[in-house]
Design a protein around this motif. Structure first.
Motif, PDB file in Angstrom:
ATOM      1  N   LYS A 132      34.809  37.684  34.112  1.00 60.86           N
ATOM      2  CA  LYS A 132      36.025  38.459  34.310  1.00 60.86           C
ATOM      3  C   LYS A 132      35.689  39.742  35.035  1.00 60.86           C
ATOM      4  O   LYS A 132      34.580  40.267  34.933  1.00 60.86           O
ATOM      5  CB  LYS A 132      36.668  38.787  32.958  1.00 60.86           C
ATOM      6  CG  LYS A 132      37.091  37.563  32.174  1.00 60.86           C
ATOM      7  CD  LYS A 132      37.561  37.940  30.787  1.00 60.86           C
ATOM      8  CE  LYS A 132      37.912  36.684  30.009  1.00 60.86           C
ATOM      9  NZ  LYS A 132      38.272  36.957  28.612  1.00 60.86           N
ATOM     10  N   GLY A 133      36.657  40.250  35.766  1.00 61.44           N
ATOM     11  CA  GLY A 133      36.503  41.560  36.377  1.00 61.44           C
ATOM     12  C   GLY A 133      35.721  41.601  37.667  1.00 61.44           C
ATOM     13  O   GLY A 133      35.478  42.687  38.194  1.00 61.44           O
ATOM     14  N   ALA A 134      35.318  40.455  38.200  1.00 61.62           N
ATOM     15  CA  ALA A 134      34.576  40.422  39.462  1.00 61.62           C
ATOM     16  C   ALA A 134      35.343  39.586  40.477  1.00 61.62           C
ATOM     17  O   ALA A 134      35.906  38.545  40.131  1.00 61.62           O
ATOM     18  CB  ALA A 134      33.184  39.843  39.261  1.00 61.62           C
ATOM     19  N   PRO A 135      35.386  39.988  41.736  1.00 57.96           N
ATOM     20  CA  PRO A 135      36.078  39.200  42.751  1.00 57.96           C
ATOM     21  C   PRO A 135      35.446  37.817  42.900  1.00 57.96           C
ATOM     22  O   PRO A 135      34.232  37.643  42.729  1.00 57.96           O
ATOM     23  CB  PRO A 135      35.897  40.018  44.037  1.00 57.96           C
ATOM     24  CG  PRO A 135      35.568  41.404  43.573  1.00 57.96           C
ATOM     25  CD  PRO A 135      34.823  41.241  42.291  1.00 57.96           C
ATOM     26  N   VAL A 136      36.275  36.842  43.232  1.00 60.98           N
ATOM     27  CA  VAL A 136      35.786  35.490  43.487  1.00 60.98           C
ATOM     28  C   VAL A 136      34.826  35.527  44.671  1.00 60.98           C
ATOM     29  O   VAL A 136      35.102  36.155  45.700  1.00 60.98           O
ATOM     30  CB  VAL A 136      36.974  34.549  43.769  1.00 60.98           C
ATOM     31  CG1 VAL A 136      36.490  33.227  44.338  1.00 60.98           C
ATOM     32  CG2 VAL A 136      37.770  34.308  42.491  1.00 60.98           C
ATOM     33  N   SER A 137      33.679  34.877  44.536  1.00 57.93           N
ATOM     34  CA  SER A 137      32.642  34.920  45.567  1.00 57.93           C
ATOM     35  C   SER A 137      32.451  33.586  46.281  1.00 57.93           C
ATOM     36  O   SER A 137      31.690  33.497  47.239  1.00 57.93           O
ATOM     37  CB  SER A 137      31.305  35.338  44.928  1.00 57.93           C
ATOM     38  OG  SER A 137      31.010  34.493  43.827  1.00 57.93           O
TER      39      SER A 137
END
Length: 411
Positions: free
Chosen positions: A225-230
């Motif tokens: 959670k909390g991280a942009p999709v990479s």
């Protein structure tokens, strides 16, 4: 994934399962609304919660393993140790070292210290779990594994099964029994059932006849959670996930874990109507013209129906709960009607609680003088996590009120 009407501030999913619980715990409702999806309102229902946790978040209690740098992985099925960079191998637990050796070629790196079990002393991380960031050259992805040992024959079949599609939105799921007697669940879904973010979560969960359990989850982002999709999808296909959880290399690690405690004597059955009885009584009270398309239930106190009046499917859920007097003041305020027998009734109408586009909810909540509560809700969709499929819920407020105040629940 699971929620239902419960005691405010006291029996949320965070209370029952800890901060690591997945989306279920995050969608705890405010006073006056039920907790949807059939979760457990009080401590005596935690057996049901534990079962749902195994389905919707079997690796929720993972600890962070510090890697002290990045290192090169081996390949699935390989027994050789992972290559190392910067001496990272010295800090690896057996779980992280084995994971590195089994993953396809790529790099593993330190995950930001956050979440359950995270401390500044990374060596204190749980010895039977690992959480890392894996990069196969197509983008970083969080990946977690948890190993556990439990009594053979436990849990029951329901604990390793696919989520209810009327309660949880997912792309694909299979639950199978393998030739050796193991049970395997393979799941493709999203970190958030309402898909408020594009983070995907895929997992594999295996339980062997000996009671060895291997659970692996992966995401298409460097954090749950909390991280942009990479990347567009998590890195491992479900076939590779199946191979990963089935690797023999996990067995010696699990065998070294303490033997499971003997199963405690069976507890007395919880009070309240069984879910099966609630389904039957709710079905019998439906207005004419409604066809039941699906149903579901908890062990006690909660059930749902999916009904259709010819204009599309509508989700209808109900909680039947004794001993709820302590939250009466939170649930019944302005607009409450008091019946001659002292029963308090309130109705609500507004947007749904799960984020599905255009979802509307109608609800009737009734509590008798002894604290016996019946709350029933209807929606203009068969799954609140998805967009509305009809203009209005299939039941009117008056019809919901009639069901909530019916004396059939007192029998």
């Amino acid at each position: 994934m699971l929620e239902n009407g419960g005691r405010k501030d006291r029996e949320s999913f965070e209370d029952g399962l800890g901060a690591a619980m997945k989306q279920a715990g995050e969608e705890f409702s405010v006073a006056g609304r039920p907790l949807l999806d059939g979760g457990v309102a009080r401590g005596r229902r935690r057996t049901v919660l534990r079962r749902s946790a195994a389905v919707t978040g079997s690796v929720a209690a993972l600890a962070v393993i510090g890697l002290g740098g990045s290192f090169v992985t081996g390949g699935i099925g390989s027994s050789q140790n992972a290559g190392e960079v910067g001496g990272a191998s010295a800090e690896l637990s057996p779980v992280a070292r084995t994971l590195a050796a089994l993953l396809p070629e790529g790099q593993l790196s330190e995950e930001p210290v956050s979440g359950v079990g995270a401390t500044d002393d990374r060596k204190s991380a749980h010895p039977s779990a690992a959480s890392v960031v894996y990069d196969d050259g197509h983008g970083k992805a969080a990946l977690s594994v948890a190993l556990s040992r439990q009594s053979p024959g436990r849990p029951d079949e329901g604990e390793l099964s696919c989520p209810d599609s009327h309660l949880t939105t997912f792309e694909a799921c299979t639950a199978t029994k393998l030739k050796d007697g193991s049970r395997l669940v393979l799941f493709k879904g999203w970190e958030y059932p309402d898909r408020r973010e594009d983070t995907k979560r895929w997992y594999a969960d295996l339980l062997t006849p000996e009671g060895y359990r291997i659970s692996v989850s992966e995401w298409n982002a460097p954090a749950e959670k909390g991280a942009p999709v990479s990347r567009s999808t998590p890195p491992l296909s479900l076939d590779l996930m199946k191979e990963l959880v089935g690797a023999e290399e996990w067995r010696p690690i699990i065998a070294s874990l303490p033997e499971p405690e003997k199963q405690a004597p069976e507890q007395p059955a919880p009070r309240g109507l069984s879910g099966a009885v609630i389904v039957d009584r709710l079905t019998a009270q439906l207005p004419d013209g409604l066809t039941v398309k699906a149903s579901g239930k908890q062990e006690t106190e909660y059930a749902y129906l999916v009904v259709d009046d010819g204009r599309g499917e509508s989700f209808v859920q109900i909680n039947v709960q004794p001993d709820m007097s302590d939250v009466e003041g939170d649930l019944f305020g302005a607009g409450t009607e008091v019946l001659p027998d002292g029963t308090k009734v309130v109705t609500h109408e507004g947007p749904g609680e799960k984020g599905g586009a255009g979802v509307k909810m109608r609800q009737a909540d009734a509590m008798r003088p002894d604290g016996f509560r019946v709350v029933i809700s209807a929606f203009n969709t068969a799954n609140q996590n998805e967009a509305a499929t009809r203009a209005e819920p299939a039941l009117t407020l008056a019809q919901l009120r009639k069901i909530a105040t019916s004396k059939v629940w007192l029998k």
